[in-house]
Design a protein around this motif. Structure first.
Motif, PDB file in Angstrom:
ATOM      1  N   GLY A 332       0.798  -1.227   0.000  1.00 38.65           N
ATOM      2  CA  GLY A 332       0.000   0.000   0.000  1.00 38.65           C
ATOM      3  C   GLY A 332       0.826   1.270   0.000  1.00 38.65           C
ATOM      4  O   GLY A 332       0.440   2.266  -0.625  1.00 38.65           O
ATOM      5  N   LYS A 333       1.950   1.279   0.713  1.00 32.01           N
ATOM      6  CA  LYS A 333       2.806   2.464   0.777  1.00 32.01           C
ATOM      7  C   LYS A 333       3.323   2.841  -0.607  1.00 32.01           C
ATOM      8  O   LYS A 333       3.403   4.024  -0.956  1.00 32.01           O
ATOM      9  CB  LYS A 333       3.992   2.202   1.708  1.00 32.01           C
ATOM     10  N   ILE A 334       3.688   1.837  -1.399  1.00 27.79           N
ATOM     11  CA  ILE A 334       4.202   2.097  -2.749  1.00 27.79           C
ATOM     12  C   ILE A 334       3.093   2.650  -3.638  1.00 27.79           C
ATOM     13  O   ILE A 334       3.287   3.625  -4.373  1.00 27.79           O
ATOM     14  CB  ILE A 334       4.806   0.813  -3.356  1.00 27.79           C
ATOM     15  N   THR A 335       1.919   2.048  -3.563  1.00 32.05           N
ATOM     16  CA  THR A 335       0.773   2.520  -4.355  1.00 32.05           C
ATOM     17  C   THR A 335       0.421   3.961  -3.995  1.00 32.05           C
ATOM     18  O   THR A 335       0.160   4.794  -4.868  1.00 32.05           O
ATOM     19  CB  THR A 335      -0.449   1.617  -4.121  1.00 32.05           C
ATOM     20  N   ALA A 336       0.413   4.253  -2.696  1.00 31.17           N
ATOM     21  CA  ALA A 336       0.098   5.612  -2.236  1.00 31.17           C
ATOM     22  C   ALA A 336       1.149   6.606  -2.699  1.00 31.17           C
ATOM     23  O   ALA A 336       0.830   7.732  -3.089  1.00 31.17           O
ATOM     24  CB  ALA A 336      -0.018   5.631  -0.709  1.00 31.17           C
TER      25      ALA A 336
END
Length: 442
Positions: A332-336
């Motif tokens: 999720g951190k990468i997508t965000a």
């Protein structure tokens, strides 16, 4: 049969398995090589970058399986389909874009079947450089307005903003510097490096909201777009006419990549495992992508470049990169972080990238020694360029129309078949490209 002269002895050959730590680092290298371009396409067409990563990984694994683990190619998001996907999405929502993408994959499958029965000469006669070159130029230049608007305008107000334009210019300049002056691995990731520099500058001038990254979870399930669940599947002739002509043209790009890859690795991939298998692998990857909400797929020149520089041709390294891409899609951190990249950063990169697409079409014409003193060639290229860039439309009915890039491709193919003086393609494409290289160095 199936072997050609190897100019550089491989450090790891196609079926060699690297040591664990070496495997991880080499696979990450391929991941970074495709990362910038693969996430840029969904960003431009309004799809999920996370799903684009996952679908690129799944598609690459499918491609390796179909080509019997003989072809070390990575498949990422295709730039050629940006305009058709945007048009399909505007007409039928995300579901329309996915159905259109699936149709493109089916075209690859059909062509693969024909090639397996009739050989590959017919497609080279249908799509010679005088048709494909100008269409590729159209693909790049038709998107130029999109890139400039993304670079110059405030994405919120839609009005001109010097602050946002400065972000785009810094990104563009950084990408150009990395493209020309970077060495070794860094020269393979100029897009990603340029995005990082532009992002840092955007942070400094205050046009980035980093809050979504802080709030995002480490593991997060992307919002997959599943047929019959997320949308009703509806095939229309509009989608067929949007996608099929572009899919036919991108087949030429696929063939070009296979020829280059054959020379790099030292194997004739046109003969073994066969062009029909690699095209089927490309089409299957595109259909897998359509089933989960990703953009169309294509083999990546960036990763072929990594193979040429490192002389590590192992399919296991490519498979490792595919697995990493799938894992990254669920972080999720990468997508965000991807979602916080400002529009002008992507606009700055796109100015160069779309220009390179157009220039690669021009390069094809130059490399193929197309004679524009020949009126036949002049007529074909002129009609393709003006029809495609001008956005010409043939309206069969209110619900059925052929326009822009698709119409340009159809016009090019028809003119090439109808006008007198057409040359036939060489049966052995690899011999043809090698003899062309010898003429250049002579």
């Amino acid at each position: 049969m199936g072997e050609i002269t190897v100019t550089n002895k491989p450090i790891l050959d196609v079926k060699d398995i690297p040591k664990p730590f070496q495997w991880i680092t080499l696979s990450l290298q391929h991941l970074f090589a495709m990362f910038g371009a693969t996430i840029l396409v969904p960003y431009l067409v309004g799809l999920s970058p996370a799903i684009a990563l996952i679908s690129s990984g799944l598609g690459t694994l499918a491609f390796l399986l179909i080509t019997k683990f003989q072809v070390p190619a990575y498949l990422g998001s295709s730039f050629a389909f940006i305009a058709p996907v945007i048009a399909a999405k505007a007409a039928g929502g995300p579901g329309g874009a996915m159905v259109g993408t699936f149709i493109a994959g089916l075209v690859y499958g059909l062509v693969s079947l024909i090639i397996s029965k009739a050989g590959h000469r017919w497609i080279m006669n249908l799509l010679p450089p005088i048709v494909v070159g100008p269409v590729i130029i159209v693909i790049g230049l038709a998107l130029s307005g999109t890139a400039v608007n993304m670079a110059m305008n405030n994405p919120v107000s839609g009005k001109y903003s010097m602050l946002h334009f400065s972000v785009a210019l810094v990104t563009l300049i950084a990408t150009i510097i990395f493209s020309i002056y970077a060495k070794k691995m860094l020269s393979m990731i100029p897009i990603l490096a340029g995005i990082i520099v532009g992002y840092i500058y955007a942070l400094v001038v205050g046009v980035v909201d980093f809050k979504p990254v802080l709030e995002a979870k480490w593991f997060e399930m992307p919002e997959f777009i599943i047929p019959f669940v997320s949308y009703k599947v509806k095939f229309t002739w509009d989608l067929v006419l949007l996608m099929v002509p572009v899919a036919i043209v991108t087949l030429s790009e696929h063939i070009g990549h296979q020829l280059v890859l054959s020379k790099v690795v030292g194997r004739d991939y046109i003969e073994e495992p066969g062009l029909h298998r690699s095209i089927l692998g490309d089409g299957t990857a595109t259909m897998i992508s359509a089933l989960i909400g990703g953009p169309p797929k294509t083999t990546y020149g960036e990763n072929i470049g990594v193979l040429a520089i490192t002389r590590i041709y192992s399919v296991y390294v490519i498979a490792g990169a595919a697995i990493f891409a799938i894992i990254f899609g669920f972080i999720g951190k990468i997508t965000a972080l991807i979602s916080t990249i400002p529009t002008p950063v992507m606009g700055g990169v796109s100015i160069l990238l779309f220009g390179i697409i157009a220039s690669s079409g021009l390069r094809m014409l130059v490399d193929s020694k197309i004679d524009f003193g020949n009126k036949r060639n002049l007529v074909i290229s002129s009609v393709i360029l003006v029809v495609g860039i001008g956005g010409a439309v043939i309206k069969v009915s209110e619900s059925l129309q052929i326009q822009g890039m698709a119409l340009a491709a159809i016009c090019g193919v028809l003119l090439n078949l109808i006008l007198p003086g057409r040359e036939t393609a060489n049966e052995n494409m690899l011999e043809e490209i090698e003899s062309s290289d010898k003429r250049k160095t002579a």
